[in-house]
Design a protein around this motif. Structure first.
Motif, PDB file in Angstrom:
ATOM      1  N   ASP A  11       0.850  -1.184   0.000  1.00 58.03           N
ATOM      2  CA  ASP A  11       0.000   0.000   0.000  1.00 58.03           C
ATOM      3  C   ASP A  11       0.893   1.244   0.000  1.00 58.03           C
ATOM      4  O   ASP A  11       1.801   1.356   0.819  1.00 58.03           O
ATOM      5  N   LEU A  12       0.627   2.153  -0.905  1.00 54.99           N
ATOM      6  CA  LEU A  12       1.367   3.408  -0.945  1.00 54.99           C
ATOM      7  C   LEU A  12       0.852   4.391   0.101  1.00 54.99           C
ATOM      8  O   LEU A  12       1.436   5.445   0.310  1.00 54.99           O
ATOM      9  N   ARG A  13      -0.260   4.047   0.735  1.00 58.28           N
ATOM     10  CA  ARG A  13      -0.882   4.829   1.808  1.00 58.28           C
ATOM     11  C   ARG A  13      -1.253   6.249   1.379  1.00 58.28           C
ATOM     12  O   ARG A  13      -1.094   7.205   2.133  1.00 58.28           O
ATOM     13  N   GLY A  54      -4.164   3.442  -3.914  1.00 59.91           N
ATOM     14  CA  GLY A  54      -2.779   3.364  -3.469  1.00 59.91           C
ATOM     15  C   GLY A  54      -2.295   1.932  -3.284  1.00 59.91           C
ATOM     16  O   GLY A  54      -1.115   1.690  -3.088  1.00 59.91           O
ATOM     17  N   LYS A  55      -3.200   0.981  -3.342  1.00 63.04           N
ATOM     18  CA  LYS A  55      -2.806  -0.426  -3.255  1.00 63.04           C
ATOM     19  C   LYS A  55      -2.093  -0.807  -4.560  1.00 63.04           C
ATOM     20  O   LYS A  55      -2.392  -0.278  -5.623  1.00 63.04           O
ATOM     21  N   TYR A  56      -1.147  -1.732  -4.439  1.00 62.00           N
ATOM     22  CA  TYR A  56      -0.424  -2.183  -5.626  1.00 62.00           C
ATOM     23  C   TYR A  56      -0.096  -3.669  -5.510  1.00 62.00           C
ATOM     24  O   TYR A  56      -0.034  -4.222  -4.416  1.00 62.00           O
ATOM     25  N   ILE A  57       0.088  -4.295  -6.652  1.00 56.63           N
ATOM     26  CA  ILE A  57       0.455  -5.707  -6.741  1.00 56.63           C
ATOM     27  C   ILE A  57       1.632  -5.812  -7.702  1.00 56.63           C
ATOM     28  O   ILE A  57       1.546  -5.357  -8.845  1.00 56.63           O
ATOM     29  N   ILE A  58       2.723  -6.400  -7.226  1.00 55.05           N
ATOM     30  CA  ILE A  58       3.897  -6.650  -8.076  1.00 55.05           C
ATOM     31  C   ILE A  58       3.866  -8.126  -8.442  1.00 55.05           C
ATOM     32  O   ILE A  58       3.691  -8.976  -7.564  1.00 55.05           O
ATOM     33  N   TYR A  59       4.054  -8.437  -9.723  1.00 53.61           N
ATOM     34  CA  TYR A  59       4.012  -9.835 -10.144  1.00 53.61           C
ATOM     35  C   TYR A  59       4.963 -10.072 -11.316  1.00 53.61           C
ATOM     36  O   TYR A  59       5.469  -9.133 -11.922  1.00 53.61           O
ATOM     37  N   SER A  79       7.386   8.175  -8.389  1.00 56.84           N
ATOM     38  CA  SER A  79       7.680   9.230  -7.405  1.00 56.84           C
ATOM     39  C   SER A  79       7.320  10.650  -7.864  1.00 56.84           C
ATOM     40  O   SER A  79       7.029  11.491  -7.016  1.00 56.84           O
ATOM     41  N   PRO A  80       7.293  10.947  -9.169  1.00 55.03           N
ATOM     42  CA  PRO A  80       6.868  12.312  -9.540  1.00 55.03           C
ATOM     43  C   PRO A  80       5.413  12.628  -9.186  1.00 55.03           C
ATOM     44  O   PRO A  80       5.056  13.797  -9.094  1.00 55.03           O
ATOM     45  N   ILE A  81       4.596  11.602  -8.960  1.00 53.09           N
ATOM     46  CA  ILE A  81       3.176  11.873  -8.691  1.00 53.09           C
ATOM     47  C   ILE A  81       2.719  11.424  -7.298  1.00 53.09           C
ATOM     48  O   ILE A  81       1.543  11.587  -6.961  1.00 53.09           O
ATOM     49  N   ILE A  82       3.627  10.877  -6.477  1.00 54.45           N
ATOM     50  CA  ILE A  82       3.273  10.444  -5.117  1.00 54.45           C
ATOM     51  C   ILE A  82       4.375  10.843  -4.136  1.00 54.45           C
ATOM     52  O   ILE A  82       5.446  11.280  -4.548  1.00 54.45           O
ATOM     53  N   ASP A  83       4.097  10.610  -2.850  1.00 56.40           N
ATOM     54  CA  ASP A  83       5.115  10.777  -1.816  1.00 56.40           C
ATOM     55  C   ASP A  83       5.640   9.385  -1.462  1.00 56.40           C
ATOM     56  O   ASP A  83       4.968   8.638  -0.747  1.00 56.40           O
ATOM     57  N   ALA A  86       5.700   7.726   2.251  1.00 53.31           N
ATOM     58  CA  ALA A  86       4.506   7.193   2.917  1.00 53.31           C
ATOM     59  C   ALA A  86       4.256   5.717   2.588  1.00 53.31           C
ATOM     60  O   ALA A  86       3.476   5.057   3.266  1.00 53.31           O
ATOM     61  N   ALA A  87       4.919   5.207   1.586  1.00 54.71           N
ATOM     62  CA  ALA A  87       4.641   3.856   1.074  1.00 54.71           C
ATOM     63  C   ALA A  87       5.102   2.760   2.028  1.00 54.71           C
ATOM     64  O   ALA A  87       6.077   2.916   2.750  1.00 54.71           O
ATOM     65  N   SER A  88       4.373   1.646   1.986  1.00 56.68           N
ATOM     66  CA  SER A  88       4.799   0.460   2.741  1.00 56.68           C
ATOM     67  C   SER A  88       5.346  -0.571   1.754  1.00 56.68           C
ATOM     68  O   SER A  88       4.812  -0.731   0.661  1.00 56.68           O
ATOM     69  N   PRO A  89       6.409  -1.274   2.145  1.00 56.64           N
ATOM     70  CA  PRO A  89       7.000  -2.260   1.234  1.00 56.64           C
ATOM     71  C   PRO A  89       6.070  -3.452   1.007  1.00 56.64           C
ATOM     72  O   PRO A  89       5.180  -3.714   1.819  1.00 56.64           O
ATOM     73  N   PRO A  90       6.285  -4.172  -0.067  1.00 56.62           N
ATOM     74  CA  PRO A  90       5.393  -5.286  -0.403  1.00 56.62           C
ATOM     75  C   PRO A  90       5.624  -6.512   0.485  1.00 56.62           C
ATOM     76  O   PRO A  90       6.707  -6.711   1.028  1.00 56.62           O
ATOM     77  N   LYS A  91       4.564  -7.320   0.597  1.00 58.58           N
ATOM     78  CA  LYS A  91       4.627  -8.604   1.288  1.00 58.58           C
ATOM     79  C   LYS A  91       4.286  -9.700   0.290  1.00 58.58           C
ATOM     80  O   LYS A  91       3.384  -9.522  -0.544  1.00 58.58           O
TER      81      LYS A  91
END
Length: 171
Positions: A11-13, A54-59, A79-83, A86-91
């Motif tokens: 989640d990029l939060r 803000g949720k994301y899935i890496i695959y 990063s040009p469009i978010i902070d 604030a992001a949390s790393p993936p699980k």
């Protein structure tokens, strides 16, 4: 054992301003709201599906070692469009592996030996056996190839595969 896909999520939060995706390099993303409500961020080792929440899935990753690099590359792109702070790393959510047992598997005999409570076998609909063991699931094919979906770590998957290979060799 060969890992064929790792899926992780986070989640990029923060809400993602999809109207600003155009500020990113055009080769780094795909977004067509008529096709799908998420945006695809293209990274060197796989893909990321990004949602407005803000949720994301890496695959598409092939090893656990790729996760941090994929995450850092993803953050660098958006990063040009978010902070990014604030992001949390993936699980890790899912690891899919494949192994060739190196022997033909008689699927009908396997089903009889294992009993119907652990297996699904409908050869008219799917050419393999779905086996649900104590610690995981496997898709067995008569060629000896076996797919291991839904694991959270490679060690559990490899132990399950070794036990299943031993069972299969006795049938």
């Amino acid at each position: 054992m060969k890992i064929i896909n790792i899926v992780c999520s986070g989640d990029l939060r923060q809400a993602i301003p999809f109207q600003r995706l155009e500020e990113l390099p055009s080769a780094s993303y795909r977004y067509d709201p008529e096709q799908y409500h998420g945006a695809y961020i293209l990274i060197s080792t796989g893909k990321v599906t990004l949602y407005k929440s803000g949720k994301y899935i890496i695959y598409g990753l092939k090893s656990l070692d790729q996760i941090d690099g994929a995450y850092q590359e993803f953050l660098a792109i958006i990063s040009p469009i978010i902070d990014p702070a604030a992001a949390s790393p993936p699980k890790v959510q899912n690891i899919v592996g494949m192994e060739d047992f190196g022997m033909a598997i008689n699927l009908s005999r396997f089903v009889i030996a294992e009993g119907m409570e652990r297996v699904e076998y409908e050869p008219e609909q799917f050419p393999g056996v779905v086996y649900r063991g104590e610690t995981g699931t496997a898709l067995l094919f008569s060629s000896g190839k076996v797919i291991f979906p839904g694991f959270k770590d490679p060690e559990t998957m490899e132990a399950f595969a070794a036990e299943l290979k031993e069972r299969t060799s006795r049938i």
